[in-house]
Scaffold this motif. Structure first.
Motif, PDB file in Angstrom:
ATOM      1  N   GLY A 175      82.213  22.358  25.815  1.00 24.83           N
ATOM      2  CA  GLY A 175      82.387  23.580  25.846  1.00 24.83           C
ATOM      3  C   GLY A 175      82.163  23.652  27.486  1.00 24.83           C
ATOM      4  N   SER A 176      82.895  23.008  28.163  1.00 25.81           N
ATOM      5  CA  SER A 176      83.152  22.463  29.876  1.00 25.81           C
ATOM      6  C   SER A 176      83.267  22.794  30.420  1.00 25.81           C
ATOM      7  N   GLY A 177      84.077  23.939  29.929  1.00 24.80           N
ATOM      8  CA  GLY A 177      85.363  24.919  30.853  1.00 24.80           C
ATOM      9  C   GLY A 177      84.632  26.197  31.063  1.00 24.80           C
ATOM     10  N   MET A 178      84.628  26.485  32.270  1.00 25.30           N
ATOM     11  CA  MET A 178      83.908  28.295  32.524  1.00 25.30           C
ATOM     12  C   MET A 178      84.973  28.899  31.480  1.00 25.30           C
ATOM     13  N   PRO A 179      84.513  29.789  31.007  1.00 24.93           N
ATOM     14  CA  PRO A 179      85.061  31.241  30.804  1.00 24.93           C
ATOM     15  C   PRO A 179      85.648  32.408  31.497  1.00 24.93           C
ATOM     16  N   PHE A 180      87.045  32.597  31.606  1.00 22.49           N
ATOM     17  CA  PHE A 180      87.134  34.107  32.401  1.00 22.49           C
ATOM     18  C   PHE A 180      87.822  34.592  31.031  1.00 22.49           C
ATOM     19  N   ASN A 181      88.310  35.726  31.797  1.00 18.74           N
ATOM     20  CA  ASN A 181      88.378  36.838  30.382  1.00 18.74           C
ATOM     21  C   ASN A 181      89.767  37.484  30.928  1.00 18.74           C
ATOM     22  N   SER A 182      90.354  38.354  29.931  1.00 16.56           N
ATOM     23  CA  SER A 182      91.991  38.820  30.311  1.00 16.56           C
ATOM     24  C   SER A 182      92.208  40.148  29.030  1.00 16.56           C
ATOM     25  N   GLU A 183      93.028  39.925  29.421  1.00 10.16           N
ATOM     26  CA  GLU A 183      94.066  41.457  28.541  1.00 10.16           C
ATOM     27  C   GLU A 183      95.157  40.829  28.049  1.00 10.16           C
ATOM     28  N   LEU A 184      96.083  41.232  26.313  1.00  6.35           N
ATOM     29  CA  LEU A 184      97.466  42.244  26.753  1.00  6.35           C
ATOM     30  C   LEU A 184      97.973  42.648  26.460  1.00  6.35           C
ATOM     31  N   PRO A 185      98.658  43.097  26.307  1.00  8.91           N
ATOM     32  CA  PRO A 185      99.808  44.552  26.975  1.00  8.91           C
ATOM     33  C   PRO A 185      99.287  45.643  25.718  1.00  8.91           C
ATOM     34  N   ASN A 186      98.567  45.262  24.545  1.00  8.12           N
ATOM     35  CA  ASN A 186      98.019  45.564  23.747  1.00  8.12           C
ATOM     36  C   ASN A 186      96.444  46.830  23.559  1.00  8.12           C
ATOM     37  N   GLY A 187      96.185  45.783  24.718  1.00  5.09           N
ATOM     38  CA  GLY A 187      94.613  45.425  24.921  1.00  5.09           C
ATOM     39  C   GLY A 187      93.221  44.382  24.325  1.00  5.09           C
ATOM     40  N   TRP A 188      94.373  43.512  23.088  1.00  5.19           N
ATOM     41  CA  TRP A 188      93.479  42.726  22.828  1.00  5.19           C
ATOM     42  C   TRP A 188      92.461  42.093  24.160  1.00  5.19           C
ATOM     43  N   THR A 189      91.485  41.454  24.222  1.00 10.31           N
ATOM     44  CA  THR A 189      90.979  40.343  25.120  1.00 10.31           C
ATOM     45  C   THR A 189      91.329  39.420  24.889  1.00 10.31           C
ATOM     46  N   VAL A 190      91.296  38.425  25.389  1.00 14.16           N
ATOM     47  CA  VAL A 190      92.079  37.108  25.531  1.00 14.16           C
ATOM     48  C   VAL A 190      90.591  36.249  26.143  1.00 14.16           C
ATOM     49  N   ARG A 191      89.661  35.300  26.138  1.00 11.52           N
ATOM     50  CA  ARG A 191      89.157  34.363  26.750  1.00 11.52           C
ATOM     51  C   ARG A 191      89.726  33.044  26.889  1.00 11.52           C
ATOM     52  N   TYR A 192      89.647  32.503  28.385  1.00  2.39           N
ATOM     53  CA  TYR A 192      89.857  31.217  28.319  1.00  2.39           C
ATOM     54  C   TYR A 192      89.583  30.829  29.529  1.00  2.39           C
ATOM     55  N   SER A 193      89.222  29.388  28.764  1.00  2.00           N
ATOM     56  CA  SER A 193      88.933  27.928  30.465  1.00  2.00           C
ATOM     57  C   SER A 193      89.508  28.056  31.180  1.00  2.00           C
ATOM     58  N   ALA A 194      88.503  27.957  32.055  1.00  2.00           N
ATOM     59  CA  ALA A 194      89.630  28.202  33.105  1.00  2.00           C
ATOM     60  C   ALA A 194      89.061  27.901  34.513  1.00  2.00           C
ATOM     61  N   VAL A 195      87.816  26.928  34.634  1.00  2.00           N
ATOM     62  CA  VAL A 195      87.525  26.242  35.728  1.00  2.00           C
ATOM     63  C   VAL A 195      86.359  24.812  34.898  1.00  2.00           C
ATOM     64  N   VAL A 196      87.242  23.716  34.962  1.00  2.00           N
ATOM     65  CA  VAL A 196      86.868  22.660  34.806  1.00  2.00           C
ATOM     66  C   VAL A 196      85.567  22.097  34.807  1.00  2.00           C
ATOM     67  N   PHE A 197      84.512  21.875  34.328  1.00  2.00           N
ATOM     68  CA  PHE A 197      83.946  20.749  34.401  1.00  2.00           C
ATOM     69  C   PHE A 197      83.014  20.035  34.296  1.00  2.00           C
ATOM     70  N   TYR A 198      83.189  18.665  34.931  1.00  2.00           N
ATOM     71  CA  TYR A 198      83.161  17.124  35.005  1.00  2.00           C
ATOM     72  C   TYR A 198      81.701  16.694  34.630  1.00  2.00           C
ATOM     73  N   ASP A 199      81.618  15.266  34.287  1.00  2.00           N
ATOM     74  CA  ASP A 199      80.423  14.973  34.206  1.00  2.00           C
ATOM     75  C   ASP A 199      80.289  13.865  35.666  1.00  2.00           C
ATOM     76  N   ALA A 200      79.299  13.615  36.313  1.00  2.00           N
ATOM     77  CA  ALA A 200      79.111  12.408  37.386  1.00  2.00           C
ATOM     78  C   ALA A 200      79.898  11.615  37.731  1.00  2.00           C
ATOM     79  N   ASP A 201      80.935  11.005  36.640  1.00  2.00           N
ATOM     80  CA  ASP A 201      82.058   9.664  35.872  1.00  2.00           C
ATOM     81  C   ASP A 201      82.910  10.912  36.164  1.00  2.00           C
ATOM     82  N   MET A 202      83.272  12.203  36.502  1.00  2.00           N
ATOM     83  CA  MET A 202      84.026  12.180  36.355  1.00  2.00           C
ATOM     84  C   MET A 202      84.570  12.114  35.305  1.00  2.00           C
ATOM     85  N   GLN A 203      83.991  12.116  33.908  1.00  2.00           N
ATOM     86  CA  GLN A 203      84.684  12.420  32.658  1.00  2.00           C
ATOM     87  C   GLN A 203      84.434  13.594  31.695  1.00  2.00           C
TER      88      GLN A 203
END
Lengths: 345, 280
Positions: free
Chosen positions: A279-307
């Motif tokens: 779970g290395s992505g930082m999640p953001f929230n958004s929504e659909l037209p019917n109001g349901w909430t969507v969460r998704y990974s938005a920002v990528v975190f890599y380790d020190a070896d860029m993996q």
């Protein structure tokens, strides 16, 4: 006369500019609150914002365009909201990302296979026997000195703030111990700053722990140049100098995964147990037209070896809970960690 | 709570204004005249910020405006100075009615306007040669505010901040009915250029503030990427030694930075007081 003319010119300009601005409206995208409209809105939201498409294609063979074709065929206007919800959740589950969720009033869509498909390697009833009744609590950190003079710290979550003062008070109370066990099994994450605050008390040096990158546009490959992530040694309070074992299992996720990544770089620290859940992505929230909430990974975190650590971090010493130990109400992880720390005195 | 605070502020400012001062007889030099006004408004707001949500949020809008306009000695007493403080708060929700969003901010503006002909937009009833007075000029405007989305997450809020040079035009019309002067005022403002803050498309505030990773977060703003404008229409109804001021304010803020769309359209009906004072 000249002034009147200047005035007329000025007013003409202002009226023209005003008219031009009225035509330059910044509007929301067209949307359609139908079953099909919500499906398309979700697919496009993910398409434009999700940060792991390349990695998921590489690891899981997910082709997001093909996903659209396959799931669009399952959507029609006669289906119920529950059926639509199921289709949308199945589509999101293709990404196998614990940070991707769909939330409706009647259900919470998720893919928690990162830990549900693996042994738990943690038994709360047994772990609580080690804490007993006289443990101390420093802002969510439960700790006690075990009878072989090993400090045991249970960190169940990073959702609530842990300050330098809390960590220092705890380390001060455990200062005479031979070593320290930090048990983060089942820690599903929380605040990154909290995870870093705790980790900063286990290094005397500034450490490069990874890189971070965010999306800069709607294209699937529109990313910023990775920026270095640094763990600074705590300047306020106590820094621990003795051996440390961090206990992990598959339910170690998100900010807790990042904590393990930090600790892996700290001197004298051994990661023991099962692979983390990732779970290395930082999640953001958004929504659909019917109001349901969507969460998704938005920002990528890599380790020190860029993996990527999206699918977890391997331990230094792999472990599994032993059935025999469970029968004797012993926690294999804690017992092995104690042995390890005592042997490294 | 915010509404009550705005009302209290409005009343306290008004109480301060109510100190007896010489009446506007015209015996004082024009460049000593000052117009003070405080208004409180309520209306409607429509907010779109695609960093937070891809759809419009609509709801109630509350506004407080404090204006001080005075004539100066500049350009043979043809230039007036306007100081405008605008405080705004909006509470909105989405179409489904299941998410709330709050927006608020403070705008401070200092403008200098050239009065055309023998006009006087500060006190047209006493000073202007004709009922219609016109002025135009530039203003420096700073804005600091934000939008907060109640649902939690790593993108719960959006900071709004800008420093702009604006073109602005003022028109006043002195409508005399019997012995009473009803002064109508219209002001149009258009941000021309300046700087504004925005996160990048998918950049988190954790990166900006905790890691201090900048990714072109301070941008050059101009009508091409920030096509905004403000309109204000008021009428002053004489009431003893002051005037009751009624008005309408339309604020249309828009931007498209880093592929992020933003607008806040606010329409407020305003009510307050204005008073002419004389500086020594």
């Amino acid at each position: 006369m000249k002034r009147t003319s200047s005035l007329a010119t000025l007013l003409t300009w202002l009226i023209s500019l005003s008219t031009l601005l009225l035509t330059a409206c910044v509007k929301e995208d067209d949307y359609d609150n139908s079953k099909r409209g919500n499906f398309e809105a979700l697919w496009r939201l993910m398409d434009e914002h999700y940060c792991f498409f390349d990695y998921k294609r590489q690891e899981l063979g997910v082709d997001w365009d093909e996903v659209h074709t396959r799931y669009a065929a399952q959507v029609n206007e006669k289906m119920t909201n529950a059926q639509l919800f199921e289709v949308l959740c199945n589509m999101l589950a293709e990404l196998k990302d614990g940070h991707v969720n769909l939330s409706a009033p009647f259900d919470y869509g998720r893919n928690w296979s990162f830990y549900e498909d693996y042994p738990e390697n943690y038994n709360d009833s047994i772990a609580r026997l080690y804490l007993g009744h006289n443990y101390m609590i420093a802002s969510g950190l439960k700790y006690i000195v075990l009878d072989d003079n090993i400090g045991y710290v249970r960190c169940e979550s990073f959702a609530n703030g842990i300050g330098d003062g809390n960590v220092s008070a705890m380390l001060n109370a455990l200062a005479t111990c031979h070593g320290l066990i930090i048990d983060v099994r089942g820690n599903g994450g929380g605040q990154l700053t909290t995870a870093h605050t705790l980790a900063s008390h286990f290094t005397n040096l500034t450490l490069d722990i990874g890189y971070v990158s965010h999306k800069t546009g709607k294209g699937r490959n529109d990313f910023s140049a990775p920026e270095r992530l640094t763990l600074y040694a705590a300047t306020d309070g106590i820094r621990w100098q003795k051996p440390v074992v961090v206990l992990t299992n598959r339910a170690v996720f998100s900010a807790a995964n990042d904590f393990v990544n930090c600790m892996k770089h700290c001197p004298g620290v051994t990661i023991m147990g099962d692979r983390t859940g990732g779970g290395s992505g930082m999640p953001f929230n958004s929504e659909l037209p019917n109001g349901w909430t969507v969460r998704y990974s938005a920002v990528v975190f890599y380790d020190a070896d860029m993996q990527h650590t999206e699918f977890g971090i391997a331990p230094d010493l792999p472990l599994s809970m032993s059935g025999a130990d469970i029968a004797q109400k012993k926690d294999t992880y804690i017992e092995k960690a104690r042995e390890y720390l005592l042997s490294s005195k | 709570m915010a509404t009550a605070a705005m009302l209290m502020l409005s009343l306290s400012v008004w109480a301060q204004d109510a100190t007896p001062l010489p009446s506007p007889t015209g015996a004082f030099p024009a460049n000593k005249e000052v117009l003070h006004s405080s208004m409180f408004g309520i209306g409607w707001s429509n907010i779109l910020d695609t960093y937070l949500a891809p759809y419009n949020y609509t709801g109630s809008d509350f506004r407080f405006q404090r204006e001080t306009t005075r004539m100066t000695n500049l350009w043979h007493a043809h230039v007036c100075n306007q100081r405008l403080i605008d405080v705004n708060f909006a509470t909105t929700d989405n179409r489904a009615g299941n998410h709330d969003e709050y927006a608020g901010g403070i705008r401070y503006s200092q403008g200098w306007f050239y009065n055309f002909g023998r006009g006087n937009v500060v006190n047209p009833a006493e000073r202007a040669a004709s009922p219609l007075s016109l002025a135009a000029g530039l203003a420096a405007t700073g804005y600091l505010g934000g939008i907060y989305m109640v649902r939690s997450g790593n993108n719960p809020a959006q900071l709004k901040s800008s420093l702009m040079v604006e073109a602005s035009a003022l028109a006043t019309f002195d409508m005399k009915i019997g012995r009473r002067h009803y002064v109508w005022r219209y002001q149009f403002s258009l941000p021309l250029m300046g700087i504004a803050f925005s996160p990048n498309y998918g950049q988190s505030y954790y990166e900006i503030f905790s890691l201090q990773n900048d990714d072109r977060n301070i941008l050059f703003a101009y009508p091409g990427n920030m096509p905004s404008m403000r309109h204000r229409l008021t009428v002053e109804i004489p009431f003893r030694r002051a005037a009751l001021r009624l008005g309408y304010v339309a604020q249309m803020n828009q931007s498209t930075f880093h592929h992020l769309k933003y607008h806040q359209y606010s329409h407020d009906i305003m009510v307050g007081f204005s008073k002419y004072l004389y500086r020594k």
